[in-house]
Design a protein around this motif. Sequence first.
Motif, PDB file in Angstrom:
ATOM      1  N   LEU A  37       3.110  67.347   4.632  1.00 39.85           N
ATOM      2  CA  LEU A  37       3.282  68.103   3.393  1.00 39.85           C
ATOM      3  C   LEU A  37       4.500  67.623   2.611  1.00 39.85           C
ATOM      4  N   LEU A  38       5.620  67.393   3.308  1.00 40.40           N
ATOM      5  CA  LEU A  38       6.859  67.020   2.631  1.00 40.40           C
ATOM      6  C   LEU A  38       6.953  65.528   2.344  1.00 40.40           C
ATOM      7  N   GLY A  39       6.067  64.745   2.928  1.00 41.38           N
ATOM      8  CA  GLY A  39       6.069  63.312   2.647  1.00 41.38           C
ATOM      9  C   GLY A  39       7.167  62.551   3.345  1.00 41.38           C
ATOM     10  N   ARG A  40       7.642  63.047   4.460  1.00 42.05           N
ATOM     11  CA  ARG A  40       8.664  62.329   5.223  1.00 42.05           C
ATOM     12  C   ARG A  40       8.519  62.703   6.698  1.00 42.05           C
ATOM     13  N   PRO A  41       8.875  61.805   7.602  1.00 44.22           N
ATOM     14  CA  PRO A  41       8.713  62.113   9.030  1.00 44.22           C
ATOM     15  C   PRO A  41       9.668  63.208   9.472  1.00 44.22           C
ATOM     16  N   ASP A  55       8.318  73.277  -3.465  1.00 44.97           N
ATOM     17  CA  ASP A  55       7.510  73.681  -4.613  1.00 44.97           C
ATOM     18  C   ASP A  55       6.879  72.464  -5.286  1.00 44.97           C
ATOM     19  N   GLU A  56       7.657  71.388  -5.449  1.00 52.08           N
ATOM     20  CA  GLU A  56       7.137  70.171  -6.076  1.00 52.08           C
ATOM     21  C   GLU A  56       6.015  69.562  -5.243  1.00 52.08           C
ATOM     22  N   VAL A  65      -1.320  74.950  -8.316  1.00 51.60           N
ATOM     23  CA  VAL A  65      -0.458  76.131  -8.273  1.00 51.60           C
ATOM     24  C   VAL A  65       0.855  75.765  -7.593  1.00 51.60           C
ATOM     25  N   GLY A  66       1.866  76.606  -7.810  1.00 47.78           N
ATOM     26  CA  GLY A  66       3.163  76.400  -7.209  1.00 47.78           C
ATOM     27  C   GLY A  66       3.326  77.161  -5.905  1.00 47.78           C
ATOM     28  N   LEU A  67       4.538  77.133  -5.362  1.00 42.47           N
ATOM     29  CA  LEU A  67       4.803  77.740  -4.061  1.00 42.47           C
ATOM     30  C   LEU A  67       4.546  79.232  -4.061  1.00 42.47           C
ATOM     31  N   ALA A  68       5.030  79.953  -5.085  1.00 40.53           N
ATOM     32  CA  ALA A  68       4.850  81.410  -5.121  1.00 40.53           C
ATOM     33  C   ALA A  68       3.373  81.782  -5.129  1.00 40.53           C
ATOM     34  N   GLU A  69       2.564  81.049  -5.898  1.00 37.27           N
ATOM     35  CA  GLU A  69       1.126  81.338  -5.957  1.00 37.27           C
ATOM     36  C   GLU A  69       0.441  81.043  -4.622  1.00 37.27           C
ATOM     37  N   VAL A  70       0.872  79.958  -3.964  1.00 41.18           N
ATOM     38  CA  VAL A  70       0.307  79.635  -2.648  1.00 41.18           C
ATOM     39  C   VAL A  70       0.585  80.757  -1.650  1.00 41.18           C
ATOM     40  N   LEU A  71       1.819  81.263  -1.678  1.00 41.60           N
ATOM     41  CA  LEU A  71       2.176  82.343  -0.752  1.00 41.60           C
ATOM     42  C   LEU A  71       1.369  83.598  -1.041  1.00 41.60           C
ATOM     43  N   GLU A  72       1.111  83.887  -2.318  1.00 40.86           N
ATOM     44  CA  GLU A  72       0.300  85.058  -2.662  1.00 40.86           C
ATOM     45  C   GLU A  72      -1.120  84.911  -2.127  1.00 40.86           C
ATOM     46  N   ILE A  73      -1.676  83.695  -2.241  1.00 44.18           N
ATOM     47  CA  ILE A  73      -3.028  83.461  -1.730  1.00 44.18           C
ATOM     48  C   ILE A  73      -3.063  83.586  -0.210  1.00 44.18           C
ATOM     49  N   LEU A  74      -2.079  82.981   0.457  1.00 43.23           N
ATOM     50  CA  LEU A  74      -2.071  82.977   1.922  1.00 43.23           C
ATOM     51  C   LEU A  74      -1.842  84.366   2.509  1.00 43.23           C
ATOM     52  N   HIS A  75      -0.931  85.114   1.914  1.00 41.47           N
ATOM     53  CA  HIS A  75      -0.532  86.401   2.497  1.00 41.47           C
ATOM     54  C   HIS A  75      -1.232  87.597   1.867  1.00 41.47           C
TER      55      HIS A  75
END
Length: 401
Positions: A37-41, A55-56, A65-75
């Motif tokens: 996800l973060l693009g680094r080991p 968020d990026e 969608v951004g981080l806040a929207e992802v959290l709303e969907i997940l939780h």
Amino acid sequence: MRGLWEKAREVLESPEQPSTFRLELPDEETQTAVGELLGRPMLGYGTRIKVSTLDERVRGAGLGVGLAEVLEILHGRPVSRTSSMSSTSSVADEPRAAVRAALAEHSLGDAPWADEWARWLHQYGRVPEDELDVVVRRAAAVLAELALDRAPVAWTSRADLAARTGDAHGLDSGTTLSRVVLRAAALAHDVAAPGNEHERRALWERCGVALDGVSATVLCWSLPLTGADDWSRSVLRRTAAGLPSHLTHLDLQAAPARLVEPGTTLTVCENPRVLEAALRDDIGHPLVCLSGQPTTAGLELLRRLADDGAVLRYHGDFDWPGVGVAGALRTQLGVEPWRMTAADYRRALDDAARDRIDLPSLIGAPVETPWDPALADLMATSGRAVEEETLLPALLAVLRR
């Protein structure tokens, strides 16, 4: 990924609104998932994650969608943005204004990291209010001399840098000034704040600061110095005696302005064994040995030589760190890779097979080789590293000529 999302929600809903958070990585599966996800080991059992970077990465994952929207969907519930910060905003305005003013004096007021640094100073900086103005002014003066948005081309010692702000020990580890400067430097380079002495050293050096003038050295042989001063004669006497020279930052400060004549060709190697063998075989070709990753002293010497108009060529291991160093030196200092083409690598593989030499496996992420793109492709395909010492007879034959 559950722990990541829970921690991210905790941070977004926190009254303090921290810019980073620490995440535990209990097993290899979690390390792999978070790393993808973060693009680094992800190495080890924990990492520090920057909220803005997370968020990026989420926004760039094709979800729209951004981080806040992802959290709303997940939780299944929206992120609860606290309003408690508004009551303290007026209290924070004054110290933030002081920070901005101090940075503006050194043309850093519009730096992309300035706002976040100001928030951190107010919330977590642990700087007494009656000392804040003095600390941020001294910090801004230091930051103005650091390489914050580019690779350094010269290095200064930490003591000299501190002395220019009024206290030669002001930037020693553990001081308030050192802590707040390193926080700004970490934000500027988009890395986690250093948590130990090794990480602090690495961040200082990334900004063009050597912790001292004597610990970093660069190994040299047969430098064709042109000066008639005592320093140049001392180095030349060591060569005449068949001895190499370990140059420090203090040595380079004491050296004359010009070291060699324009057009002088010097070879830069990675492995000290190459220099030792050249010395023992009485090969007079000048060598600079980086002993792996370049030290600040090594980079400073190469910069001085490049400024003199010397022709610098680099040879190192055929592994990802080795070609990475070659690429960095080429970009930053104009050092050209030497005998490091795809044809050279193929020849090395064939010679090793003929002589029944076991070659180690390539480890790490592939690195581009823009001076010969076919080299990276061939290395990735073969999966074998060729250490510089394996090529020693061929290198010495060329150096001898």
